[in-house]
Design a protein around this motif. Structure first.
Motif, short mmCIF file in Angstrom:
data_model
loop_
_atom_site.label_atom_id
_atom_site.label_comp_id
_atom_site.label_asym_id
_atom_site.label_seq_id
_atom_site.Cartn_x
_atom_site.Cartn_y
_atom_site.Cartn_z
N ARG A 133 0.77 -1.17 0.13
CA ARG A 133 0.14 -0.12 0.01
C ARG A 133 0.69 1.27 0.13
O ARG A 133 0.61 2.18 -0.72
CB ARG A 133 -0.86 0.05 1.08
CG ARG A 133 -1.67 1.39 1.27
CD ARG A 133 -2.81 1.19 2.54
NE ARG A 133 -3.77 0.17 2.24
CZ ARG A 133 -4.84 0.04 3.35
NH1 ARG A 133 -4.70 0.76 4.42
NH2 ARG A 133 -5.58 -0.88 2.75
N ASP A 134 1.96 1.23 0.77
CA ASP A 134 2.71 2.49 0.95
C ASP A 134 3.37 2.83 -0.54
O ASP A 134 3.18 4.21 -1.06
CB ASP A 134 3.57 2.71 1.93
CG ASP A 134 4.73 1.35 1.95
OD1 ASP A 134 4.40 0.52 1.18
OD2 ASP A 134 5.64 1.58 2.53
N ARG A 135 4.00 2.14 -1.02
CA ARG A 135 4.72 2.27 -2.17
C ARG A 135 3.79 2.39 -3.46
O ARG A 135 3.83 3.46 -4.34
CB ARG A 135 5.56 1.15 -2.66
CG ARG A 135 6.91 0.73 -1.71
CD ARG A 135 7.67 -0.35 -2.14
NE ARG A 135 8.63 0.07 -3.05
CZ ARG A 135 9.19 -1.00 -3.59
NH1 ARG A 135 9.04 -2.43 -3.59
NH2 ARG A 135 10.00 -0.39 -4.57
N VAL A 136 2.44 1.80 -3.40
CA VAL A 136 1.22 1.95 -4.47
C VAL A 136 0.91 3.32 -4.39
O VAL A 136 0.77 4.05 -5.31
CB VAL A 136 0.23 0.83 -4.43
CG1 VAL A 136 -1.01 1.34 -5.04
CG2 VAL A 136 0.97 -0.72 -4.69
N GLU A 137 0.46 3.80 -3.13
CA GLU A 137 0.28 5.24 -3.14
C GLU A 137 1.12 6.16 -3.33
O GLU A 137 0.87 7.36 -4.06
CB GLU A 137 -0.14 5.43 -1.44
CG GLU A 137 -1.28 4.76 -1.07
CD GLU A 137 -1.65 5.01 0.30
OE1 GLU A 137 -1.11 5.69 1.14
OE2 GLU A 137 -2.78 4.40 1.00
N ARG A 138 2.44 6.09 -3.16
CA ARG A 138 3.55 7.05 -3.69
C ARG A 138 3.76 7.12 -5.23
O ARG A 138 3.69 7.95 -5.82
CB ARG A 138 4.89 6.53 -3.11
CG ARG A 138 6.09 7.36 -3.55
CD ARG A 138 7.17 7.34 -2.82
NE ARG A 138 7.55 6.16 -2.41
CZ ARG A 138 8.40 5.40 -3.44
NH1 ARG A 138 8.82 5.84 -4.50
NH2 ARG A 138 8.73 3.94 -3.20
N TRP A 139 3.59 5.94 -5.89
CA TRP A 139 3.59 5.83 -7.19
C TRP A 139 2.30 6.11 -8.04
O TRP A 139 2.60 7.02 -8.81
CB TRP A 139 3.93 4.23 -7.72
CG TRP A 139 5.21 3.69 -7.48
CD1 TRP A 139 6.40 4.46 -7.33
CD2 TRP A 139 5.45 2.42 -6.88
NE1 TRP A 139 7.24 3.49 -7.13
CE2 TRP A 139 6.92 2.30 -6.76
CE3 TRP A 139 4.79 1.16 -6.83
CZ2 TRP A 139 7.56 1.19 -6.29
CZ3 TRP A 139 5.43 0.07 -6.43
CH2 TRP A 139 6.85 -0.11 -6.16
N SER A 140 1.33 6.03 -7.18
CA SER A 140 -0.04 6.58 -7.87
C SER A 140 0.00 8.14 -7.46
O SER A 140 -0.43 8.78 -8.62
CB SER A 140 -1.18 5.94 -7.11
OG SER A 140 -1.32 4.63 -6.88
N ARG A 141 0.28 8.60 -6.61
CA ARG A 141 0.66 9.87 -6.42
C ARG A 141 1.36 10.79 -7.32
O ARG A 141 0.82 11.96 -7.73
CB ARG A 141 1.14 10.52 -4.85
CG ARG A 141 0.83 11.78 -4.41
CD ARG A 141 1.35 12.05 -3.21
NE ARG A 141 0.79 11.31 -2.08
CZ ARG A 141 1.48 10.37 -1.45
NH1 ARG A 141 2.53 9.82 -1.83
NH2 ARG A 141 0.76 9.49 -0.74
N GLU A 142 2.39 10.19 -7.77
CA GLU A 142 3.36 10.54 -8.87
C GLU A 142 2.97 10.50 -10.14
O GLU A 142 3.24 11.39 -11.03
CB GLU A 142 4.58 9.91 -8.66
CG GLU A 142 5.50 10.22 -7.27
CD GLU A 142 6.74 9.51 -7.23
OE1 GLU A 142 7.08 8.67 -8.23
OE2 GLU A 142 7.52 9.23 -6.14
N THR A 143 2.08 9.59 -10.46
CA THR A 143 1.46 9.49 -11.81
C THR A 143 0.40 10.41 -12.05
O THR A 143 0.16 11.07 -13.09
CB THR A 143 1.02 7.78 -11.90
OG1 THR A 143 2.42 7.16 -11.70
CG2 THR A 143 0.35 7.74 -13.44
#
Length: 320
Positions: free
Chosen positions: A56-66
């Motif tokens: 979840r933590d990495r997915v949220e970061r990558w999603s936020r950057e995209t």
């Protein structure tokens, strides 16, 4: 960067990674056994939505950057990206998704909910015509000096001599290519119909729902979904399933009941317990992995691609 790179896979993850590497100054070639229009990415819906991906933590970061990249591209002609209003709704009470604040999601009052739904959120997010978007990425890669070659690898070992940097973006194919038994296909089928006038997206977000129901309108067509069949590798459209998809969507949006079917699409979401974004050294070659994005390949694409490019830059240095 002065070294060359080979990216394996021409889906949204592979093409976006190749674009990031090429625009950083690398000589890049995408090797793929399927052209972009025949990939799982081309069969996707697709909206920005962190679906079926961990951790979840990495997915949220990558999603936020995209998200801001797709938002910016919505203002560029020819990308296939639009910002669209709509709702996610649930047939049982549930909480706002953790990513809701990123897209300004607000709770729907009861009079905004569809029949049978008791909770929901209204927001505005990028909706993407994936075949058109993939062509945009191909064009952007070409402009940056990259190229695409149709080529099949039986194993990653066969790819390692091709360039000092190899990036594995093979999606569900990583199960065999990278000998990763953790990769599992989650089959997604959808139906494309002529748009009878639908202007807002809809997604059934009921926790634990057996079937997916989503309505993604484009100017001329509407993408209707869908299925989420874990362990099913069949790429052939199922007629009964297609009829069930149309029935579910028409129950939400009655104008879809008589819409003419334009196409059927099937893709294999590359599910894994966690996205594999990692590097390893093989003699003089840096092998990077970027796969296992589940149903969130588009949503994670720029965040993951930029991290790959940064790791490559740190490993090989720059010309300056």
């Amino acid at each position: 960067m002065s070294v060359g790179a080979v990216v394996i896979g021409a889906g949204v993850s592979g093409l976006t990674t190749a674009v990031c590497l090429a625009e950083a100054g690398m000589e890049v070639r995408v090797d793929t056994d399927r052209p972009p229009g025949a990939t799982t990415s081309a069969a996707a819906g697709a909206m920005w939505d962190p679906y079926l991906a961990e951790p979840r933590d990495r997915v949220e970061r990558w999603s936020r950057e995209t998200l801001p990249v797709l938002t910016e591209l919505s203002g560029v002609a020819g990308t296939g990206v639009r910002l669209l209003d709509g709702t996610q709704e649930s047939r049982v009470p549930c909480e706002l998704p953790t990513w809701g604040p990123l897209v300004g999601a607000r709770s729907c009052p009861p009079d905004e909910l569809r029949d049978g739904f008791v909770a929901g959120w209204h927001y505005r997010a990028p909706l993407v015509d994936m075949p058109r978007y993939l062509q945009y990425l191909v064009d952007r890669l070409t402009e940056a000096g990259g190229r695409i070659r149709e080529h099949h690898y039986d194993s990653l070992d066969a790819a390692l001599p091709e360039a000092p940097v190899v990036v594995n973006c093979s999606g569900s194919g990583a199960r065999s290519l990278a000998a990763d038994a953790e990769v599992e296909a989650v089959r997604g089928q959808l139906v494309v119909v002529e748009n009878p006038g639908v202007r807002r997206f809809f997604c059934d977000d009921t926790p634990g729902a057996v079937d997916l129901t989503y309505i993604y309108p484009h100017p001329d067509v509407v993408v209707l979904g869908g299925t989420s069949e874990r362990g099913n590798w069949d790429l052939s459209p199922d007629r009964a399933e297609a009829e069930a998809i149309v029935r579910r969507c028409a129950a939400v949006e009655p104008s879809l009941a008589g819409a003419r079917i334009v196409a059927h699409r099937v893709g294999l979401r590359p599910a894994r317990s966690s996205v594999r974004l990692a590097g390893e050294r093989h003699a003089d070659t840096l092998l990077m992995h970027n796969y296992g994005h589940g149903g969130a390949g588009l949503t994670l694409s720029w965040g993951c691609a930029r991290e790959v490019a940064e790791r490559v830059r740190a490993a090989v240095g720059t010309n300056s």
